[in-house]
Write a protein that holds these residues in place. Structure first.
Motif, PDB file in Angstrom:
ATOM      1  N   ILE A  93       0.838  -1.208   0.000  1.00  0.00           N
ATOM      2  CA  ILE A  93       0.000   0.000   0.000  1.00  0.00           C
ATOM      3  C   ILE A  93       0.870   1.254   0.000  1.00  0.00           C
ATOM      4  N   GLY A  94       2.187   1.057   0.095  1.00  0.00           N
ATOM      5  CA  GLY A  94       3.098   2.193   0.221  1.00  0.00           C
ATOM      6  C   GLY A  94       3.642   2.726  -1.086  1.00  0.00           C
ATOM      7  N   VAL A  95       3.058   2.332  -2.207  1.00  0.00           N
ATOM      8  CA  VAL A  95       3.539   2.822  -3.504  1.00  0.00           C
ATOM      9  C   VAL A  95       3.467   4.344  -3.568  1.00  0.00           C
ATOM     10  N   GLY A 106      10.859   1.039   0.362  1.00  0.00           N
ATOM     11  CA  GLY A 106      10.224  -0.277   0.429  1.00  0.00           C
ATOM     12  C   GLY A 106      11.010  -1.252   1.292  1.00  0.00           C
ATOM     13  N   LEU A 107      12.301  -0.965   1.503  1.00  0.00           N
ATOM     14  CA  LEU A 107      13.156  -1.841   2.299  1.00  0.00           C
ATOM     15  C   LEU A 107      12.685  -1.936   3.754  1.00  0.00           C
ATOM     16  N   VAL A 108      12.242  -0.807   4.314  1.00  0.00           N
ATOM     17  CA  VAL A 108      11.851  -0.770   5.732  1.00  0.00           C
ATOM     18  C   VAL A 108      10.690  -1.728   6.025  1.00  0.00           C
ATOM     19  N   PRO A 109       9.545  -1.600   5.321  1.00  0.00           N
ATOM     20  CA  PRO A 109       8.467  -2.573   5.585  1.00  0.00           C
ATOM     21  C   PRO A 109       8.873  -3.999   5.226  1.00  0.00           C
ATOM     22  N   GLY A 110       9.768  -4.158   4.235  1.00  0.00           N
ATOM     23  CA  GLY A 110      10.232  -5.496   3.875  1.00  0.00           C
ATOM     24  C   GLY A 110      10.997  -6.148   5.012  1.00  0.00           C
ATOM     25  N   ILE A 111      11.900  -5.400   5.627  1.00  0.00           N
ATOM     26  CA  ILE A 111      12.685  -5.933   6.750  1.00  0.00           C
ATOM     27  C   ILE A 111      11.784  -6.231   7.949  1.00  0.00           C
ATOM     28  N   LEU A 112      10.864  -5.323   8.246  1.00  0.00           N
ATOM     29  CA  LEU A 112       9.962  -5.529   9.375  1.00  0.00           C
ATOM     30  C   LEU A 112       9.064  -6.750   9.167  1.00  0.00           C
ATOM     31  N   LYS A 113       8.639  -6.950   7.924  1.00  0.00           N
ATOM     32  CA  LYS A 113       7.822  -8.120   7.608  1.00  0.00           C
ATOM     33  C   LYS A 113       8.640  -9.402   7.728  1.00  0.00           C
ATOM     34  N   ALA A 114       9.865  -9.373   7.222  1.00  0.00           N
ATOM     35  CA  ALA A 114      10.689 -10.580   7.189  1.00  0.00           C
ATOM     36  C   ALA A 114      11.186 -10.987   8.567  1.00  0.00           C
ATOM     37  N   HIS A 163       2.836  -6.689   9.798  1.00  0.00           N
ATOM     38  CA  HIS A 163       2.079  -6.702   8.543  1.00  0.00           C
ATOM     39  C   HIS A 163       2.456  -5.513   7.667  1.00  0.00           C
ATOM     40  N   GLU A 164       2.772  -5.819   6.407  1.00  0.00           N
ATOM     41  CA  GLU A 164       3.263  -4.777   5.488  1.00  0.00           C
ATOM     42  C   GLU A 164       2.216  -3.708   5.194  1.00  0.00           C
ATOM     43  N   VAL A 165       0.928  -4.025   5.288  1.00  0.00           N
ATOM     44  CA  VAL A 165      -0.117  -3.039   5.009  1.00  0.00           C
ATOM     45  C   VAL A 165      -0.038  -1.884   5.999  1.00  0.00           C
ATOM     46  N   ILE A 166       0.081  -2.218   7.273  1.00  0.00           N
ATOM     47  CA  ILE A 166       0.139  -1.180   8.312  1.00  0.00           C
ATOM     48  C   ILE A 166       1.392  -0.332   8.157  1.00  0.00           C
ATOM     49  N   VAL A 167       2.525  -0.995   7.964  1.00  0.00           N
ATOM     50  CA  VAL A 167       3.797  -0.261   7.866  1.00  0.00           C
ATOM     51  C   VAL A 167       3.816   0.638   6.634  1.00  0.00           C
ATOM     52  N   THR A 168       3.373   0.104   5.496  1.00  0.00           N
ATOM     53  CA  THR A 168       3.428   0.906   4.263  1.00  0.00           C
ATOM     54  C   THR A 168       2.468   2.091   4.315  1.00  0.00           C
ATOM     55  N   ILE A 169       1.326   1.928   4.960  1.00  0.00           N
ATOM     56  CA  ILE A 169       0.408   3.065   5.113  1.00  0.00           C
ATOM     57  C   ILE A 169       1.079   4.172   5.924  1.00  0.00           C
ATOM     58  N   MET A 170       1.734   3.803   7.013  1.00  0.00           N
ATOM     59  CA  MET A 170       2.426   4.789   7.841  1.00  0.00           C
ATOM     60  C   MET A 170       3.585   5.437   7.074  1.00  0.00           C
ATOM     61  N   MET A 171       4.271   4.623   6.271  1.00  0.00           N
ATOM     62  CA  MET A 171       5.407   5.146   5.499  1.00  0.00           C
ATOM     63  C   MET A 171       4.948   6.174   4.464  1.00  0.00           C
ATOM     64  N   ASN A 172       3.715   6.063   3.997  1.00  0.00           N
ATOM     65  CA  ASN A 172       3.183   7.063   3.064  1.00  0.00           C
ATOM     66  C   ASN A 172       3.158   8.446   3.716  1.00  0.00           C
ATOM     67  N   VAL A 228      12.002  -9.372   1.478  1.00  0.00           N
ATOM     68  CA  VAL A 228      12.695  -8.072   1.413  1.00  0.00           C
ATOM     69  C   VAL A 228      12.944  -7.685  -0.037  1.00  0.00           C
ATOM     70  N   LEU A 229      13.413  -8.640  -0.839  1.00  0.00           N
ATOM     71  CA  LEU A 229      13.727  -8.367  -2.249  1.00  0.00           C
ATOM     72  C   LEU A 229      12.483  -7.917  -3.015  1.00  0.00           C
ATOM     73  N   SER A 230      11.367  -8.552  -2.745  1.00  0.00           N
ATOM     74  CA  SER A 230      10.118  -8.186  -3.422  1.00  0.00           C
ATOM     75  C   SER A 230       9.726  -6.749  -3.116  1.00  0.00           C
ATOM     76  N   MET A 231       9.819  -6.351  -1.852  1.00  0.00           N
ATOM     77  CA  MET A 231       9.453  -4.984  -1.474  1.00  0.00           C
ATOM     78  C   MET A 231      10.436  -3.969  -2.045  1.00  0.00           C
ATOM     79  N   VAL A 232      11.709  -4.346  -2.132  1.00  0.00           N
ATOM     80  CA  VAL A 232      12.724  -3.439  -2.685  1.00  0.00           C
ATOM     81  C   VAL A 232      12.473  -3.208  -4.179  1.00  0.00           C
ATOM     82  N   ILE A 233      12.230  -4.297  -4.925  1.00  0.00           N
ATOM     83  CA  ILE A 233      11.973  -4.166  -6.364  1.00  0.00           C
ATOM     84  C   ILE A 233      10.679  -3.399  -6.605  1.00  0.00           C
ATOM     85  N   SER A 234       9.643  -3.703  -5.821  1.00  0.00           N
ATOM     86  CA  SER A 234       8.371  -2.993  -5.932  1.00  0.00           C
ATOM     87  C   SER A 234       8.566  -1.500  -5.676  1.00  0.00           C
TER      88      SER A 234
END
Length: 347
Positions: free
Chosen positions: A79-81, A122-130, A135-144, A236-242
């Motif tokens: 959700i952090g795009v 994208g690395l931050v929510p990826g690391i926290l998820k891994a 949950h990446e949804v919560i982190v990415t919303i906050m990162m926005n 982590v790699l998926s979130m970084v590429i995304s």
């Protein structure tokens, strides 16, 4: 009826249903749907300028859609795009302003800076998820929100104003040839970068070991771990590429459409629209192209409806939402066509 025919019919029927229900809404609101849709069509295809602006609008949607779709294929909901796009926009604009280099170096450097900025976001929510299974949804919303306010502060810090200076021409994606070809529209070379990233996404997901592992983790992380795959690394790699794709979407705005970045009072909406684009495209690279084309065309073309047909923007938004709703509900149409096909075969 073959699956190929059903795959072709589903989006066509979805769009037709969306247009029909949208027409009903316009009639119920006291407006002429024929004039409305003619205005929409003219806003997209009415002249070469409109077509140029429509293609320009599609470019960031393509990259935002790819960012969401890539994470989806790996079992993640990015959700952090929006935030990744914003930091990519700033990074590209900063490099475009701060350095004076030959174009062959300056433009690629600005694009790389945008991709790296989005990837780091994208690395931050990826690391926290891994590592912590946050949950990446919560982190990415906050990162926005963090991205929005941090970038606004950075703009003020580096420029002393509410917007950056114009980027140097050596960092610009603007094309005099494309602009002249489309009657001085803002169409730029970004569309070719976006299409190239579609090919890159397809290659990574379908032709590489990394892509196979990413999709495997998305299907079943426990089975993937049992098979010897490094699940945490792939998350982590998926979130970084995304995030890198999202950062490039921001570069389209910084280096192509605007040529600078100004303080944002709110989100651009492109990152959130990327979710709809990915869903419309069934999270496939080619599907994202069609989803971004539909979404970008509707977004730009609908701007002609209030002026040419007198339809308020609120009604226009409802009509667009209805079309997207029916396209996104393609699964229901697919099931209905499948049952109809079975009845015909039974007879």
């Amino acid at each position: 009826m073959s699956n190929r025919v059903i795959n072709l019919l589903v989006p066509i029927i979805s769009i037709i249903l969306g247009l029909l229900v949208g027409a009903i809404v316009m009639v119920a609101s006291g407006y002429d749907p024929v004039k409305g849709y003619i205005a929409l069509f003219n806003g997209i295809f009415g002249n070469v300028y409109a077509m140029g602006e429509t293609v320009r609008q599609i470019s960031p949607y393509l990259l935002a859609g790819l960012a969401v779709a890539f994470a989806f294929r790996s079992g993640l909901f990015n959700i952090g795009v929006e935030g990744q796009l914003i930091v990519g926009w700033f990074a590209a604009a900063y490099v475009g302003v701060a350095f004076e280099l030959p174009k062959m170096i300056h433009l690629p450097l600005a694009l790389i800076a945008a991709a790296v900025a989005g990837a780091l976001w994208g690395l931050v929510p990826g690391i926290l998820k891994a590592t912590l299974r946050v949950h990446e949804v919560i982190v990415t919303i906050m990162m926005n929100y963090i991205a929005l306010h941090v970038v606004n502060a950075l703009i003020k810090a580096v420029s002393g104003s509410y917007k950056t200076d114009k980027i140097h021409p050596t960092a610009s994606l603007r094309s005099e040839f494309l602009s002249n070809l489309t009657n001085f529209s803002t169409l730029h070379y970004g569309i070719f970068i976006a299409l190239a990233m579609v090919a890159v996404t397809w290659f990574i997901l379908e032709k590489t070991k990394t892509g196979y592992e990413l999709k495997s983790v998305g299907f079943n992380d426990h089975a993937s771990k049992y098979a010897g795959m490094n699940v945490n690394k792939n998350i982590v790699l998926s979130m970084v590429i995304s995030g890198a794709f999202a950062g490039l979407a921001g570069a389209m705005e910084a280096l192509g459409t605007f040529g600078y970045m100004a303080n944002l009072s709110g989100f651009t909406g492109i990152g959130f629209d990327g979710i709809a684009v990915a869903l419309l495209g069934a999270n496939t690279p080619l599907g994202v192209v069609f989803g971004a084309t539909l979404f970008g065309s509707l977004k730009y073309g609908s701007g002609n409806m209030p002026n040419a047909a007198g339809i308020p923007l609120e009604i226009v938004s409802i009509v667009i939402a209805l079309i997207i709703f029916f396209v996104a509900s393609g699964y229901i149409i697919r099931v209905a066509l499948g049952r109809l096909n079975k009845k015909k075969e039974a007879k």
